[in-house]
Design a protein around this motif. Sequence first.
Motif, PDB file in Angstrom:
ATOM      1  N   SER A 136       1.476   6.254  15.962  1.00  0.00           N
ATOM      2  CA  SER A 136       0.982   4.931  16.351  1.00  0.00           C
ATOM      3  C   SER A 136      -0.051   4.428  15.355  1.00  0.00           C
ATOM      4  N   MET A 137      -0.844   5.354  14.828  1.00  0.00           N
ATOM      5  CA  MET A 137      -1.839   5.004  13.811  1.00  0.00           C
ATOM      6  C   MET A 137      -2.264   6.250  13.060  1.00  0.00           C
ATOM      7  N   ALA A 138      -2.796   6.028  11.876  1.00  0.00           N
ATOM      8  CA  ALA A 138      -3.398   7.101  11.084  1.00  0.00           C
ATOM      9  C   ALA A 138      -4.909   6.906  11.064  1.00  0.00           C
ATOM     10  N   TYR A 139      -5.634   7.989  11.257  1.00  0.00           N
ATOM     11  CA  TYR A 139      -7.097   7.967  11.210  1.00  0.00           C
ATOM     12  C   TYR A 139      -7.514   8.403   9.806  1.00  0.00           C
ATOM     13  N   VAL A 140      -8.172   7.505   9.070  1.00  0.00           N
ATOM     14  CA  VAL A 140      -8.572   7.789   7.680  1.00  0.00           C
ATOM     15  C   VAL A 140     -10.080   7.605   7.572  1.00  0.00           C
ATOM     16  N   PRO A 141     -10.857   8.700   7.496  1.00  0.00           N
ATOM     17  CA  PRO A 141     -12.313   8.587   7.509  1.00  0.00           C
ATOM     18  C   PRO A 141     -12.989   9.029   6.213  1.00  0.00           C
ATOM     19  N   LEU A 142     -14.209   8.555   6.037  1.00  0.00           N
ATOM     20  CA  LEU A 142     -15.180   9.153   5.123  1.00  0.00           C
ATOM     21  C   LEU A 142     -16.427   9.460   5.949  1.00  0.00           C
ATOM     22  N   VAL A 143     -17.205  10.421   5.510  1.00  0.00           N
ATOM     23  CA  VAL A 143     -18.256  10.948   6.370  1.00  0.00           C
ATOM     24  C   VAL A 143     -19.389   9.951   6.615  1.00  0.00           C
ATOM     25  N   ASN A 144     -19.671   9.065   5.652  1.00  0.00           N
ATOM     26  CA  ASN A 144     -20.720   8.068   5.864  1.00  0.00           C
ATOM     27  C   ASN A 144     -20.496   6.836   4.990  1.00  0.00           C
ATOM     28  N   SER A 145     -21.295   5.812   5.234  1.00  0.00           N
ATOM     29  CA  SER A 145     -21.123   4.531   4.556  1.00  0.00           C
ATOM     30  C   SER A 145     -21.623   4.535   3.121  1.00  0.00           C
ATOM     31  N   ASP A 149     -17.708   3.595  -2.951  1.00  0.00           N
ATOM     32  CA  ASP A 149     -16.809   3.481  -4.100  1.00  0.00           C
ATOM     33  C   ASP A 149     -15.695   4.532  -4.060  1.00  0.00           C
ATOM     34  N   SER A 150     -15.452   5.110  -2.893  1.00  0.00           N
ATOM     35  CA  SER A 150     -14.377   6.091  -2.728  1.00  0.00           C
ATOM     36  C   SER A 150     -13.245   5.493  -1.898  1.00  0.00           C
ATOM     37  N   ILE A 151     -12.003   5.768  -2.331  1.00  0.00           N
ATOM     38  CA  ILE A 151     -10.824   5.323  -1.589  1.00  0.00           C
ATOM     39  C   ILE A 151      -9.964   6.552  -1.313  1.00  0.00           C
ATOM     40  N   VAL A 168     -12.314   4.542   8.883  1.00  0.00           N
ATOM     41  CA  VAL A 168     -13.724   4.731   9.224  1.00  0.00           C
ATOM     42  C   VAL A 168     -14.471   4.932   7.905  1.00  0.00           C
ATOM     43  N   ALA A 169     -14.878   3.839   7.321  1.00  0.00           N
ATOM     44  CA  ALA A 169     -15.473   3.873   5.986  1.00  0.00           C
ATOM     45  C   ALA A 169     -16.032   2.492   5.677  1.00  0.00           C
ATOM     46  N   ALA A 170     -16.641   2.365   4.496  1.00  0.00           N
ATOM     47  CA  ALA A 170     -17.170   1.087   4.018  1.00  0.00           C
ATOM     48  C   ALA A 170     -16.814   0.924   2.548  1.00  0.00           C
ATOM     49  N   GLY A 171     -16.891  -0.309   2.063  1.00  0.00           N
ATOM     50  CA  GLY A 171     -16.760  -0.542   0.631  1.00  0.00           C
ATOM     51  C   GLY A 171     -15.348  -0.788   0.144  1.00  0.00           C
ATOM     52  N   ASP A 172     -14.997  -0.153  -0.980  1.00  0.00           N
ATOM     53  CA  ASP A 172     -13.729  -0.411  -1.658  1.00  0.00           C
ATOM     54  C   ASP A 172     -12.516  -0.111  -0.786  1.00  0.00           C
ATOM     55  N   SER A 173     -12.589   0.924   0.031  1.00  0.00           N
ATOM     56  CA  SER A 173     -11.449   1.279   0.878  1.00  0.00           C
ATOM     57  C   SER A 173     -11.172   0.187   1.906  1.00  0.00           C
ATOM     58  N   VAL A 174     -12.216  -0.445   2.411  1.00  0.00           N
ATOM     59  CA  VAL A 174     -12.046  -1.541   3.367  1.00  0.00           C
ATOM     60  C   VAL A 174     -11.330  -2.715   2.698  1.00  0.00           C
ATOM     61  N   LYS A 175     -11.686  -2.994   1.463  1.00  0.00           N
ATOM     62  CA  LYS A 175     -11.038  -4.097   0.740  1.00  0.00           C
ATOM     63  C   LYS A 175      -9.541  -3.834   0.577  1.00  0.00           C
ATOM     64  N   LEU A 176      -9.182  -2.586   0.310  1.00  0.00           N
ATOM     65  CA  LEU A 176      -7.770  -2.245   0.184  1.00  0.00           C
ATOM     66  C   LEU A 176      -7.043  -2.449   1.504  1.00  0.00           C
ATOM     67  N   LEU A 177      -7.637  -1.995   2.597  1.00  0.00           N
ATOM     68  CA  LEU A 177      -7.023  -2.184   3.909  1.00  0.00           C
ATOM     69  C   LEU A 177      -6.862  -3.661   4.228  1.00  0.00           C
ATOM     70  N   GLU A 178      -7.874  -4.455   3.919  1.00  0.00           N
ATOM     71  CA  GLU A 178      -7.825  -5.886   4.223  1.00  0.00           C
ATOM     72  C   GLU A 178      -6.788  -6.622   3.383  1.00  0.00           C
ATOM     73  N   GLU A 179      -6.438  -6.067   2.229  1.00  0.00           N
ATOM     74  CA  GLU A 179      -5.344  -6.646   1.430  1.00  0.00           C
ATOM     75  C   GLU A 179      -4.055  -6.692   2.230  1.00  0.00           C
ATOM     76  N   THR A 180      -3.850  -5.679   3.060  1.00  0.00           N
ATOM     77  CA  THR A 180      -2.580  -5.519   3.765  1.00  0.00           C
ATOM     78  C   THR A 180      -2.624  -6.030   5.199  1.00  0.00           C
ATOM     79  N   GLY A 181      -3.780  -5.969   5.837  1.00  0.00           N
ATOM     80  CA  GLY A 181      -3.901  -6.371   7.232  1.00  0.00           C
ATOM     81  C   GLY A 181      -3.328  -5.374   8.219  1.00  0.00           C
ATOM     82  N   LEU A 182      -2.913  -4.207   7.747  1.00  0.00           N
ATOM     83  CA  LEU A 182      -2.254  -3.233   8.620  1.00  0.00           C
ATOM     84  C   LEU A 182      -3.271  -2.218   9.143  1.00  0.00           C
ATOM     85  N   GLY A 183      -4.163  -2.667   9.996  1.00  0.00           N
ATOM     86  CA  GLY A 183      -5.134  -1.750  10.566  1.00  0.00           C
ATOM     87  C   GLY A 183      -6.448  -2.417  10.886  1.00  0.00           C
TER      88      GLY A 183
END
Length: 246
Positions: A136-145, A149-151, A168-183
């Motif tokens: 149903s979904m994949a959980y993709v985390p980093l330990v803190n905000s 600059d990690s994806i 569950v992260a901040a920064g560059d990885s969020v921008k990648l996710l927002e490119e797609t809208g899938l999550g």
Amino acid sequence: NKSLSAADLIATVSPGKMDKISRRIGPERMNDLVYVPNGVDDSYAGIKEDESIVDLYFKNDSRATCVYVGNIGVAQGLSNLLELARMRPQVRFLLFGAGAEKESLMERAAREKLTNVQFCGKIGAGAVWTVLKHASMAYVPLVNSNLKDSIPSKLYESLACGCPVLLVAAGDSVKLLEETGLGDHALPENLDDIVSSFDALIVRSFSTEEKEAVSRYMFEHHSRQSAAKQFADALIARYETADDDE
């Protein structure tokens, strides 16, 4: 700083790292800095589903399933995932992988009687593809905000499979996710936001067409092989010119 000053060429993998390094080396050396992003391996597109994985984890259980695939270590901050499992017992949580934190997380899950959590061990690429296709979904985390600059590689792979992502992260990885809208995404330090994003995503029904469109987008725009070719072209252009000058 000594390594940067001695280098003829510097390659890095994310926009945040590009910015960080550029501030260290100065504008006069920007031609020495090359962006070589991570991405999804083109071979993923040809992987066939592993029917044994479908039978084992998905065929006889119709519950919503949140999966984590990757290293089970300190940098992932997976304690939040167990909190989600405790708060949402109607959802299955399957963790695939191994690492330094696996034993302690297993002990916690047993201690708290989290019967909806299953540690499934390490699996190969074909099995990973199958798991992400059926989850149903994949959980993709980093330990803190601070890791802005990690994806995570699993973000690329999950999106390429058309699997919605709770990032569950901040920064560059969020921008990648927002490119797609899938999550959806939340900060690692804010459990309430993680739960809210999880709840919103678990009831969101992405169409097959939406998922396939994101999959195609990832292979077209975030191919690991394309990035490698661009890097090779940059090397050839730089050092063939240098050889000619000599």
